[in-house]
Enzyme design. Sequence first.
Site: not given
Length: 504
Positions: A47, A151, A181, A185, A219, A238, A243, A343
Amino acid sequence: MKRPDNHILVIFGASGDLTRRKLVPALADLHKQELLPEKFAVLGVGRTPLSDDQFREKMSTGISEFASKKDGVPEGFLERLHYYAFNTKEGGEYEGFKERLQALDRETGSQNNFIFYLATPPSMYSLIPRYLAEQGLNKDDQGFRRLIVEKPFGRDLESALELNKELLGYFREEQIYRIDHYLGKETVQNLLVTRFSNGIYEPLWNRNYIHHVEVTSSEDIGVGGRGGYYEESGALRDMVQNHLLLLTSLVAMEPPALINAESIRDEIVKVLQSLRPISKEEVEKYVIRGQYIESQVRGQQVKGYRQEQGVDPQSRVETFVAMKFFIDNWRWAGVPFYIRTGKMLPTRVTEIVIHFQPTPHHLFADDEAIIRNQNQLVIRIQPDEGLLLKFGMKVPGAGFRVQEVNMDFHYSELADAYLPSAYERLLLDCMLGDPTLYSRGDAVEAAWKFIDPILQAWKEQPCIKVHGYPAGSWGPEESDDLIEGEMTWRYPCKNLSDGTYCEL
Ligand code: BG6
Protein backbone atom coordinates in the site's frame (compact mmCIF):
# COMPACT_ATOMS: atom_id res chain seq x y z
CA MET A 1 21.71 -27.58 -10.85
CA LYS A 2 18.60 -27.02 -12.96
CA ARG A 3 17.39 -23.43 -13.13
CA PRO A 4 13.69 -22.79 -12.62
CA ASP A 5 11.49 -21.84 -15.57
CA ASN A 6 11.22 -18.13 -16.33
CA HIS A 7 8.65 -16.39 -14.16
CA ILE A 8 7.64 -13.36 -12.11
CA LEU A 9 7.54 -13.53 -8.32
CA VAL A 10 4.87 -11.22 -6.94
CA ILE A 11 5.35 -10.37 -3.27
CA PHE A 12 2.29 -9.00 -1.50
CA GLY A 13 3.39 -7.09 1.59
CA ALA A 14 6.59 -5.95 -0.11
CA SER A 15 7.04 -2.88 2.06
CA GLY A 16 7.11 -5.07 5.18
CA ASP A 17 9.96 -6.47 7.24
CA LEU A 18 9.88 -10.04 5.95
CA THR A 19 10.51 -8.89 2.38
CA ARG A 20 13.47 -6.71 3.33
CA ARG A 21 15.03 -9.03 5.88
CA LYS A 22 14.43 -12.47 4.43
CA LEU A 23 12.88 -12.72 0.98
CA VAL A 24 14.88 -10.25 -1.08
CA PRO A 25 18.25 -11.12 0.59
CA ALA A 26 17.50 -14.80 -0.19
CA LEU A 27 16.74 -13.90 -3.82
CA ALA A 28 19.98 -11.92 -4.03
CA ASP A 29 21.86 -14.99 -2.76
CA LEU A 30 20.16 -17.15 -5.39
CA HIS A 31 21.06 -14.58 -8.04
CA LYS A 32 24.73 -14.75 -7.00
CA GLN A 33 24.69 -18.50 -7.41
CA GLU A 34 23.01 -18.17 -10.82
CA LEU A 35 20.06 -20.15 -9.59
CA LEU A 36 17.36 -17.69 -10.67
CA PRO A 37 15.82 -18.08 -14.11
CA GLU A 38 17.28 -16.09 -16.95
CA LYS A 39 14.07 -14.16 -17.43
CA PHE A 40 12.89 -13.28 -13.99
CA ALA A 41 11.44 -10.29 -12.15
CA VAL A 42 10.11 -9.52 -8.70
CA LEU A 43 6.99 -7.40 -8.51
CA GLY A 44 6.67 -6.04 -4.98
CA VAL A 45 3.17 -5.02 -4.03
CA GLY A 46 2.19 -2.88 -1.06
CA ARG A 47 0.00 0.00 0.00
CA THR A 48 2.94 2.31 0.71
CA PRO A 49 3.56 4.34 -2.45
CA LEU A 50 7.14 3.72 -3.65
CA SER A 51 8.78 4.11 -7.03
CA ASP A 52 10.81 1.21 -8.45
CA ASP A 53 13.94 3.12 -7.48
CA GLN A 54 12.82 3.73 -3.91
CA PHE A 55 11.92 0.05 -3.56
CA ARG A 56 15.32 -0.98 -4.94
CA GLU A 57 17.09 1.38 -2.57
CA LYS A 58 15.21 -0.04 0.42
CA MET A 59 15.92 -3.60 -0.66
CA SER A 60 19.61 -2.94 -1.23
CA THR A 61 20.02 -2.01 2.45
CA GLY A 62 18.26 -5.28 3.34
CA ILE A 63 20.63 -7.26 1.14
CA SER A 64 23.73 -5.63 2.62
CA GLU A 65 22.50 -6.35 6.12
CA PHE A 66 20.84 -9.75 5.85
CA ALA A 67 22.04 -11.73 2.80
CA SER A 68 24.03 -14.86 3.68
CA LYS A 69 26.74 -14.03 1.16
CA LYS A 70 28.40 -10.94 2.56
CA ASP A 71 29.77 -9.39 -0.61
CA GLY A 72 27.20 -6.67 -1.19
CA VAL A 73 24.42 -6.27 -3.72
CA PRO A 74 25.10 -8.47 -6.73
CA GLU A 75 25.43 -6.88 -10.13
CA GLY A 76 22.31 -6.93 -12.26
CA PHE A 77 20.04 -7.88 -9.36
CA LEU A 78 18.35 -4.60 -8.41
CA GLU A 79 17.13 -4.09 -11.98
CA ARG A 80 15.05 -7.21 -11.51
CA LEU A 81 13.02 -5.58 -8.75
CA HIS A 82 9.83 -3.63 -9.49
CA TYR A 83 7.11 -2.18 -7.34
CA TYR A 84 3.40 -1.53 -7.71
CA ALA A 85 1.34 0.22 -5.04
CA PHE A 86 -2.37 -0.45 -4.68
CA ASN A 87 -4.97 -1.17 -2.05
CA THR A 88 -5.05 -4.96 -1.98
CA LYS A 89 -8.23 -4.92 0.10
CA GLU A 90 -10.16 -3.47 -2.86
CA GLY A 91 -11.22 -6.08 -5.42
CA GLY A 92 -11.78 -3.32 -7.98
CA GLU A 93 -8.07 -2.42 -7.97
CA TYR A 94 -6.86 -5.83 -9.12
CA GLU A 95 -7.55 -5.09 -12.78
CA GLY A 96 -4.85 -2.41 -12.75
CA PHE A 97 -2.52 -4.81 -10.96
CA LYS A 98 -3.14 -7.48 -13.59
CA GLU A 99 -2.30 -5.02 -16.38
CA ARG A 100 0.96 -4.08 -14.65
CA LEU A 101 1.82 -7.75 -14.16
CA GLN A 102 1.12 -8.60 -17.78
CA ALA A 103 3.13 -5.62 -19.01
CA LEU A 104 6.07 -6.73 -16.86
CA ASP A 105 5.65 -10.26 -18.16
CA ARG A 106 5.95 -9.00 -21.76
CA GLU A 107 8.96 -6.82 -20.87
CA THR A 108 10.76 -9.63 -19.03
CA GLY A 109 9.74 -12.52 -21.27
CA SER A 110 8.76 -14.53 -18.22
CA GLN A 111 6.28 -16.63 -20.19
CA ASN A 112 3.16 -16.00 -18.18
CA ASN A 113 4.42 -17.93 -15.16
CA PHE A 114 3.62 -16.33 -11.81
CA ILE A 115 4.27 -17.06 -8.14
CA PHE A 116 2.24 -15.05 -5.63
CA TYR A 117 3.83 -14.73 -2.20
CA LEU A 118 1.56 -13.63 0.66
CA ALA A 119 3.85 -11.81 3.08
CA THR A 120 0.90 -9.82 4.42
CA PRO A 121 -1.03 -9.84 7.69
CA PRO A 122 -3.07 -13.08 7.88
CA SER A 123 -6.33 -11.18 7.47
CA MET A 124 -5.42 -10.91 3.77
CA TYR A 125 -4.74 -14.63 3.22
CA SER A 126 -8.13 -15.47 1.79
CA LEU A 127 -8.93 -12.07 0.31
CA ILE A 128 -5.95 -11.78 -2.05
CA PRO A 129 -6.40 -15.28 -3.54
CA ARG A 130 -10.07 -14.50 -4.08
CA TYR A 131 -9.33 -11.32 -6.00
CA LEU A 132 -6.53 -13.02 -7.96
CA ALA A 133 -9.02 -15.72 -8.95
CA GLU A 134 -11.55 -13.08 -9.99
CA GLN A 135 -8.94 -11.84 -12.47
CA GLY A 136 -8.28 -15.38 -13.69
CA LEU A 137 -4.78 -15.25 -12.21
CA ASN A 138 -5.25 -18.69 -10.62
CA LYS A 139 -5.66 -20.46 -13.98
CA ASP A 140 -2.56 -22.35 -14.98
CA ASP A 141 -3.40 -23.45 -18.51
CA GLN A 142 -1.04 -20.86 -20.10
CA GLY A 143 1.75 -20.92 -17.51
CA PHE A 144 2.19 -21.94 -13.87
CA ARG A 145 0.45 -20.18 -10.99
CA ARG A 146 1.64 -20.86 -7.44
CA LEU A 147 0.62 -19.33 -4.15
CA ILE A 148 2.96 -19.16 -1.14
CA VAL A 149 1.25 -18.57 2.21
CA GLU A 150 3.27 -17.42 5.22
CA LYS A 151 2.52 -18.45 8.77
CA PRO A 152 0.42 -18.17 10.88
CA PHE A 153 -1.89 -20.51 9.00
CA GLY A 154 -5.00 -19.98 11.10
CA ARG A 155 -5.10 -19.27 14.84
CA ASP A 156 -6.92 -22.48 15.84
CA LEU A 157 -8.37 -25.56 14.21
CA GLU A 158 -11.57 -23.89 13.12
CA SER A 159 -9.87 -20.94 11.41
CA ALA A 160 -7.28 -23.21 9.77
CA LEU A 161 -10.05 -25.43 8.36
CA GLU A 162 -11.86 -22.36 7.12
CA LEU A 163 -8.71 -20.91 5.52
CA ASN A 164 -7.87 -24.19 3.79
CA LYS A 165 -11.42 -24.37 2.48
CA GLU A 166 -11.28 -20.83 1.15
CA LEU A 167 -7.89 -21.24 -0.51
CA LEU A 168 -8.98 -24.49 -2.12
CA GLY A 169 -11.92 -22.60 -3.57
CA TYR A 170 -9.46 -20.56 -5.67
CA PHE A 171 -6.30 -22.64 -6.04
CA ARG A 172 -5.69 -26.41 -6.14
CA GLU A 173 -3.69 -28.06 -3.33
CA GLU A 174 -0.74 -28.58 -5.74
CA GLN A 175 -0.62 -24.83 -6.32
CA ILE A 176 -0.57 -23.94 -2.60
CA TYR A 177 2.78 -23.72 -0.77
CA ARG A 178 2.38 -23.23 3.01
CA ILE A 179 5.66 -22.10 4.53
CA ASP A 180 7.19 -23.40 7.71
CA HIS A 181 10.64 -21.92 7.39
CA TYR A 182 12.12 -24.56 9.72
CA LEU A 183 11.79 -27.13 6.93
CA GLY A 184 13.96 -24.89 4.78
CA LYS A 185 16.85 -25.17 7.24
CA GLU A 186 19.67 -27.34 5.96
CA THR A 187 20.13 -29.00 9.33
CA VAL A 188 16.44 -29.88 9.59
CA GLN A 189 16.62 -31.62 6.23
CA ASN A 190 19.74 -33.36 7.46
CA LEU A 191 17.59 -35.08 10.06
CA LEU A 192 16.14 -37.18 7.25
CA VAL A 193 19.58 -37.96 5.88
CA THR A 194 21.00 -38.81 9.31
CA ARG A 195 18.15 -41.16 10.01
CA PHE A 196 17.62 -42.76 6.65
CA SER A 197 21.08 -42.97 5.13
CA ASN A 198 22.86 -44.53 8.12
CA GLY A 199 22.44 -48.14 9.09
CA ILE A 200 23.47 -47.50 12.68
CA TYR A 201 20.70 -45.19 13.89
CA GLU A 202 17.53 -46.64 12.47
CA PRO A 203 17.62 -50.01 14.29
CA LEU A 204 17.86 -48.08 17.58
CA TRP A 205 15.25 -45.50 16.65
CA ASN A 206 12.29 -46.83 18.60
CA ARG A 207 10.79 -47.48 22.02
CA ASN A 208 13.16 -50.40 22.70
CA TYR A 209 16.28 -48.23 22.73
CA ILE A 210 15.12 -44.65 23.18
CA HIS A 211 14.18 -43.53 26.66
CA HIS A 212 12.85 -40.11 25.75
CA VAL A 213 13.24 -37.33 23.21
CA GLU A 214 13.78 -33.66 23.94
CA VAL A 215 13.29 -30.77 21.51
CA THR A 216 14.35 -27.27 22.53
CA SER A 217 14.10 -24.04 20.58
CA SER A 218 15.23 -21.18 22.77
CA GLU A 219 15.76 -17.53 21.92
CA ASP A 220 17.69 -14.94 23.87
CA ILE A 221 15.67 -12.00 22.59
CA GLY A 222 12.26 -10.74 23.65
CA VAL A 223 9.35 -9.85 21.40
CA GLY A 224 10.98 -6.55 20.38
CA GLY A 225 8.72 -4.52 18.10
CA ARG A 226 6.34 -7.46 17.57
CA GLY A 227 4.38 -7.03 20.81
CA GLY A 228 1.11 -6.44 18.97
CA TYR A 229 1.47 -9.62 16.91
CA TYR A 230 2.66 -11.64 19.88
CA GLU A 231 -0.30 -10.65 22.04
CA GLU A 232 -2.51 -12.41 19.50
CA SER A 233 -0.20 -15.36 19.18
CA GLY A 234 1.90 -16.42 22.18
CA ALA A 235 4.59 -19.10 22.08
CA LEU A 236 2.20 -22.01 21.55
CA ARG A 237 0.84 -20.65 18.28
CA ASP A 238 4.06 -18.92 17.25
CA MET A 239 6.51 -21.80 17.67
CA VAL A 240 4.92 -25.03 18.91
CA GLN A 241 2.00 -25.56 16.52
CA ASN A 242 4.34 -25.28 13.56
CA HIS A 243 8.12 -25.45 14.06
CA LEU A 244 8.37 -27.72 17.10
CA LEU A 245 5.70 -30.18 15.99
CA LEU A 246 7.38 -30.31 12.61
CA LEU A 247 10.75 -31.15 14.17
CA THR A 248 9.03 -33.80 16.27
CA SER A 249 7.43 -35.28 13.16
CA LEU A 250 10.76 -35.55 11.39
CA VAL A 251 12.30 -37.30 14.38
CA ALA A 252 9.39 -39.68 14.73
CA MET A 253 8.27 -40.39 11.16
CA GLU A 254 8.58 -43.74 9.41
CA PRO A 255 10.95 -43.99 6.45
CA PRO A 256 9.11 -42.63 3.40
CA ALA A 257 8.73 -44.95 0.42
CA LEU A 258 10.41 -42.36 -1.81
CA ILE A 259 12.04 -38.97 -1.41
CA ASN A 260 9.24 -37.01 -2.95
CA ALA A 261 6.62 -34.57 -1.77
CA GLU A 262 3.76 -36.97 -1.29
CA SER A 263 5.69 -39.78 0.41
CA ILE A 264 7.45 -37.50 2.87
CA ARG A 265 4.38 -35.46 3.65
CA ASP A 266 2.29 -38.62 4.09
CA GLU A 267 4.69 -39.79 6.81
CA ILE A 268 4.72 -36.38 8.53
CA VAL A 269 0.97 -36.29 8.70
CA LYS A 270 0.80 -39.80 10.15
CA VAL A 271 2.91 -38.70 13.11
CA LEU A 272 0.75 -35.64 13.72
CA GLN A 273 -2.35 -37.80 13.59
CA SER A 274 -0.81 -40.18 16.14
CA LEU A 275 -0.13 -37.51 18.79
CA ARG A 276 -2.00 -38.56 21.91
CA PRO A 277 -4.50 -35.76 22.55
CA ILE A 278 -4.00 -33.81 25.75
CA SER A 279 -7.46 -33.29 27.15
CA LYS A 280 -8.46 -29.95 28.65
CA GLU A 281 -8.34 -31.56 32.12
CA GLU A 282 -4.75 -32.74 31.56
CA VAL A 283 -3.35 -29.46 30.30
CA GLU A 284 -2.16 -28.26 33.69
CA LYS A 285 -0.25 -31.50 34.22
CA TYR A 286 1.42 -31.74 30.81
CA VAL A 287 1.86 -28.16 29.64
CA ILE A 288 3.76 -25.43 31.49
CA ARG A 289 3.43 -21.86 30.34
CA GLY A 290 5.53 -18.91 31.42
CA GLN A 291 6.13 -15.25 30.77
CA TYR A 292 9.44 -13.39 31.17
CA ILE A 293 9.69 -10.77 33.83
CA GLU A 294 12.09 -7.87 34.27
CA SER A 295 15.57 -8.88 35.27
CA GLN A 296 19.29 -8.20 35.00
CA VAL A 297 20.88 -10.06 32.10
CA ARG A 298 24.68 -9.87 31.91
CA GLY A 299 24.69 -6.63 33.83
CA GLN A 300 21.91 -5.03 31.78
CA GLN A 301 18.42 -4.29 33.04
CA VAL A 302 15.98 -6.09 30.72
CA LYS A 303 12.25 -5.34 30.39
CA GLY A 304 9.59 -7.87 31.27
CA TYR A 305 7.10 -8.95 28.61
CA ARG A 306 4.35 -6.77 30.10
CA GLN A 307 6.53 -3.69 29.68
CA GLU A 308 7.12 -4.34 25.97
CA GLN A 309 5.64 -2.01 23.40
CA GLY A 310 2.16 -3.07 22.26
CA VAL A 311 1.68 -5.48 25.18
CA ASP A 312 -1.17 -5.28 27.67
CA PRO A 313 0.34 -4.52 31.13
CA GLN A 314 -1.92 -7.29 32.52
CA SER A 315 -1.18 -9.70 29.68
CA ARG A 316 -1.30 -13.45 30.37
CA VAL A 317 0.14 -14.37 27.00
CA GLU A 318 2.84 -17.05 27.26
CA THR A 319 6.38 -16.39 26.07
CA PHE A 320 7.50 -19.86 27.19
CA VAL A 321 5.96 -23.30 26.76
CA ALA A 322 7.26 -26.68 27.87
CA MET A 323 5.22 -29.80 27.36
CA LYS A 324 5.23 -33.55 27.56
CA PHE A 325 3.32 -35.78 25.19
CA PHE A 326 3.25 -39.23 23.61
CA ILE A 327 2.98 -40.56 20.09
CA ASP A 328 0.61 -43.48 20.06
CA ASN A 329 2.00 -45.80 17.42
CA TRP A 330 4.08 -48.98 17.23
CA ARG A 331 7.44 -47.27 17.13
CA TRP A 332 6.92 -44.80 19.96
CA ALA A 333 4.42 -46.34 22.37
CA GLY A 334 5.32 -45.20 25.89
CA VAL A 335 8.24 -42.93 24.92
CA PRO A 336 7.78 -39.40 26.31
CA PHE A 337 8.54 -36.43 24.08
CA TYR A 338 9.45 -33.20 25.86
CA ILE A 339 9.46 -29.97 23.91
CA ARG A 340 10.06 -26.40 25.00
CA THR A 341 10.47 -22.98 23.53
CA GLY A 342 10.77 -19.50 24.95
CA LYS A 343 11.82 -15.92 24.47
CA MET A 344 14.45 -14.28 26.69
CA LEU A 345 16.16 -17.51 27.64
CA PRO A 346 19.94 -17.59 28.18
CA THR A 347 20.89 -18.36 24.57
CA ARG A 348 19.55 -19.00 21.07
CA VAL A 349 19.67 -22.72 20.38
CA THR A 350 17.49 -25.20 18.52
CA GLU A 351 18.33 -28.84 19.05
CA ILE A 352 16.91 -32.32 19.36
CA VAL A 353 18.27 -34.66 22.00
CA ILE A 354 17.71 -38.38 21.71
CA HIS A 355 18.20 -39.97 25.12
CA PHE A 356 18.96 -43.65 24.75
CA GLN A 357 17.98 -46.28 27.31
CA PRO A 358 20.55 -46.91 30.02
CA THR A 359 22.37 -50.23 30.17
CA PRO A 360 20.17 -52.86 31.86
CA HIS A 361 22.65 -53.26 34.69
CA HIS A 362 25.01 -50.58 35.99
CA LEU A 363 28.38 -52.26 36.26
CA PHE A 364 30.12 -49.00 37.03
CA ALA A 365 27.41 -47.86 39.33
CA ASP A 366 29.48 -45.30 41.19
CA ASP A 367 29.24 -42.93 38.30
CA GLU A 368 26.07 -40.96 38.88
CA ALA A 369 26.48 -38.59 35.94
CA ILE A 370 26.56 -41.40 33.41
CA ILE A 371 23.57 -43.13 34.91
CA ARG A 372 21.63 -39.91 34.88
CA ASN A 373 22.58 -38.71 31.42
CA GLN A 374 22.85 -42.02 29.56
CA ASN A 375 23.90 -41.91 25.94
CA GLN A 376 22.63 -38.87 24.12
CA LEU A 377 22.60 -37.98 20.47
CA VAL A 378 22.28 -34.23 20.04
CA ILE A 379 21.13 -33.02 16.65
CA ARG A 380 21.95 -29.35 16.57
CA ILE A 381 19.80 -27.30 14.23
CA GLN A 382 21.37 -23.92 15.11
CA PRO A 383 23.87 -22.44 15.90
CA ASP A 384 27.13 -24.44 15.67
CA GLU A 385 25.18 -26.82 13.45
CA GLY A 386 26.22 -30.43 13.80
CA LEU A 387 25.81 -33.74 15.59
CA LEU A 388 27.09 -34.78 18.99
CA LEU A 389 27.12 -38.21 20.55
CA LYS A 390 27.74 -38.44 24.28
CA PHE A 391 29.03 -41.67 25.73
CA GLY A 392 30.94 -43.04 28.70
CA MET A 393 34.68 -43.71 28.62
CA LYS A 394 37.07 -45.13 31.14
CA VAL A 395 39.10 -42.56 32.98
CA PRO A 396 42.72 -43.66 32.43
CA GLY A 397 44.39 -45.11 35.48
CA ALA A 398 43.42 -47.41 38.29
CA GLY A 399 39.92 -48.81 38.73
CA PHE A 400 36.94 -48.34 36.42
CA ARG A 401 35.88 -44.77 36.68
CA VAL A 402 33.64 -43.64 33.89
CA GLN A 403 33.66 -40.22 32.33
CA GLU A 404 31.27 -38.75 29.78
CA VAL A 405 32.93 -37.76 26.50
CA ASN A 406 31.82 -36.27 23.19
CA MET A 407 32.07 -37.40 19.61
CA ASP A 408 31.07 -34.54 17.39
CA PHE A 409 30.69 -33.25 13.87
CA HIS A 410 30.35 -29.54 13.07
CA TYR A 411 29.20 -28.23 9.70
CA SER A 412 31.82 -25.51 10.03
CA GLU A 413 34.46 -28.20 9.49
CA LEU A 414 33.27 -28.90 5.95
CA ALA A 415 35.44 -27.42 3.22
CA ASP A 416 32.40 -25.92 1.53
CA ALA A 417 30.41 -24.92 4.57
CA TYR A 418 27.96 -22.52 2.92
CA LEU A 419 24.57 -23.18 4.49
CA PRO A 420 21.84 -21.61 2.37
CA SER A 421 19.24 -19.69 4.34
CA ALA A 422 15.87 -21.37 4.82
CA TYR A 423 14.15 -18.85 2.56
CA GLU A 424 16.72 -19.38 -0.17
CA ARG A 425 15.99 -23.08 -0.26
CA LEU A 426 12.23 -22.70 0.02
CA LEU A 427 11.91 -20.00 -2.64
CA LEU A 428 14.02 -22.04 -5.03
CA ASP A 429 11.95 -25.17 -4.39
CA CYS A 430 8.71 -23.35 -5.11
CA MET A 431 10.21 -21.92 -8.30
CA LEU A 432 11.09 -25.48 -9.31
CA GLY A 433 7.57 -26.66 -8.43
CA ASP A 434 8.72 -28.91 -5.59
CA PRO A 435 6.43 -28.69 -2.52
CA THR A 436 8.27 -31.35 -0.45
CA LEU A 437 9.48 -28.84 2.12
CA TYR A 438 6.16 -27.04 2.39
CA SER A 439 3.33 -28.06 4.71
CA ARG A 440 0.35 -29.84 3.29
CA GLY A 441 -3.13 -28.73 4.37
CA ASP A 442 -3.89 -31.94 6.27
CA ALA A 443 -0.67 -31.64 8.33
CA VAL A 444 -1.49 -28.09 9.39
CA GLU A 445 -4.96 -29.19 10.41
CA ALA A 446 -3.66 -32.21 12.36
CA ALA A 447 -1.23 -29.98 14.27
CA TRP A 448 -4.01 -27.55 15.19
CA LYS A 449 -6.19 -30.44 16.31
CA PHE A 450 -3.56 -31.34 18.88
CA ILE A 451 -3.01 -27.73 20.00
CA ASP A 452 -6.66 -26.69 20.20
CA PRO A 453 -7.59 -28.25 23.59
CA ILE A 454 -4.56 -26.55 25.16
CA LEU A 455 -5.66 -23.16 23.86
CA GLN A 456 -9.19 -23.83 25.04
CA ALA A 457 -8.11 -24.92 28.50
CA TRP A 458 -6.00 -21.79 28.93
CA LYS A 459 -8.90 -19.65 27.82
CA GLU A 460 -11.53 -21.35 29.95
CA GLN A 461 -9.45 -22.03 33.08
CA PRO A 462 -7.63 -18.85 34.14
CA CYS A 463 -6.55 -20.74 37.26
CA ILE A 464 -3.94 -22.53 35.11
CA LYS A 465 -0.82 -20.63 36.11
CA VAL A 466 1.26 -18.41 33.86
CA HIS A 467 4.59 -18.75 35.65
CA GLY A 468 6.83 -15.70 35.69
CA TYR A 469 10.49 -16.37 34.90
CA PRO A 470 13.31 -13.87 35.06
CA ALA A 471 14.53 -12.81 31.62
CA GLY A 472 17.79 -14.63 30.96
CA SER A 473 16.83 -17.78 32.87
CA TRP A 474 15.81 -21.18 31.47
CA GLY A 475 12.11 -20.56 32.15
CA PRO A 476 9.90 -21.59 35.05
CA GLU A 477 11.33 -24.23 37.38
CA GLU A 478 8.04 -26.10 37.03
CA SER A 479 9.09 -27.15 33.55
CA ASP A 480 11.78 -29.32 35.16
CA ASP A 481 9.13 -31.28 36.99
CA LEU A 482 7.70 -32.47 33.67
CA ILE A 483 10.68 -34.77 33.32
CA GLU A 484 10.40 -37.58 35.82
CA GLY A 485 13.06 -38.88 38.13
CA GLU A 486 16.63 -37.65 38.28
CA MET A 487 16.72 -36.39 34.72
CA THR A 488 16.48 -32.77 33.62
CA TRP A 489 16.44 -30.89 30.35
CA ARG A 490 19.77 -30.47 28.67
CA TYR A 491 20.78 -26.86 29.22
CA PRO A 492 22.52 -26.16 25.94
CA CYS A 493 25.32 -23.73 25.26
CA LYS A 494 25.90 -21.91 22.00
CA ASN A 495 28.81 -24.28 21.36
CA LEU A 496 27.58 -27.78 20.66
CA SER A 497 30.41 -29.66 22.38
CA ASP A 498 30.08 -28.12 25.80
CA GLY A 499 32.53 -30.40 27.61
CA THR A 500 35.04 -27.80 28.73
CA TYR A 501 33.37 -24.42 28.39
CA CYS A 502 29.91 -23.03 27.81
CA GLU A 503 29.33 -19.98 25.67
CA LEU A 504 25.95 -18.35 26.03
C1 BG6 B 1 9.18 -17.34 13.70
C2 BG6 B 1 8.51 -16.79 14.92
O1 BG6 B 1 8.32 -18.21 13.00
O2 BG6 B 1 10.34 -18.06 14.09
C3 BG6 B 1 9.46 -15.91 15.70
O3 BG6 B 1 7.38 -16.03 14.53
C4 BG6 B 1 10.74 -16.64 16.01
O4 BG6 B 1 8.86 -15.46 16.91
C5 BG6 B 1 11.30 -17.26 14.74
O5 BG6 B 1 11.64 -15.70 16.53
C6 BG6 B 1 12.48 -18.15 15.05
O6 BG6 B 1 13.08 -18.54 13.85
P1 BG6 B 1 14.62 -18.88 13.76
O7 BG6 B 1 14.83 -19.28 12.34
O8 BG6 B 1 15.35 -17.62 14.14
O9 BG6 B 1 14.85 -19.97 14.72
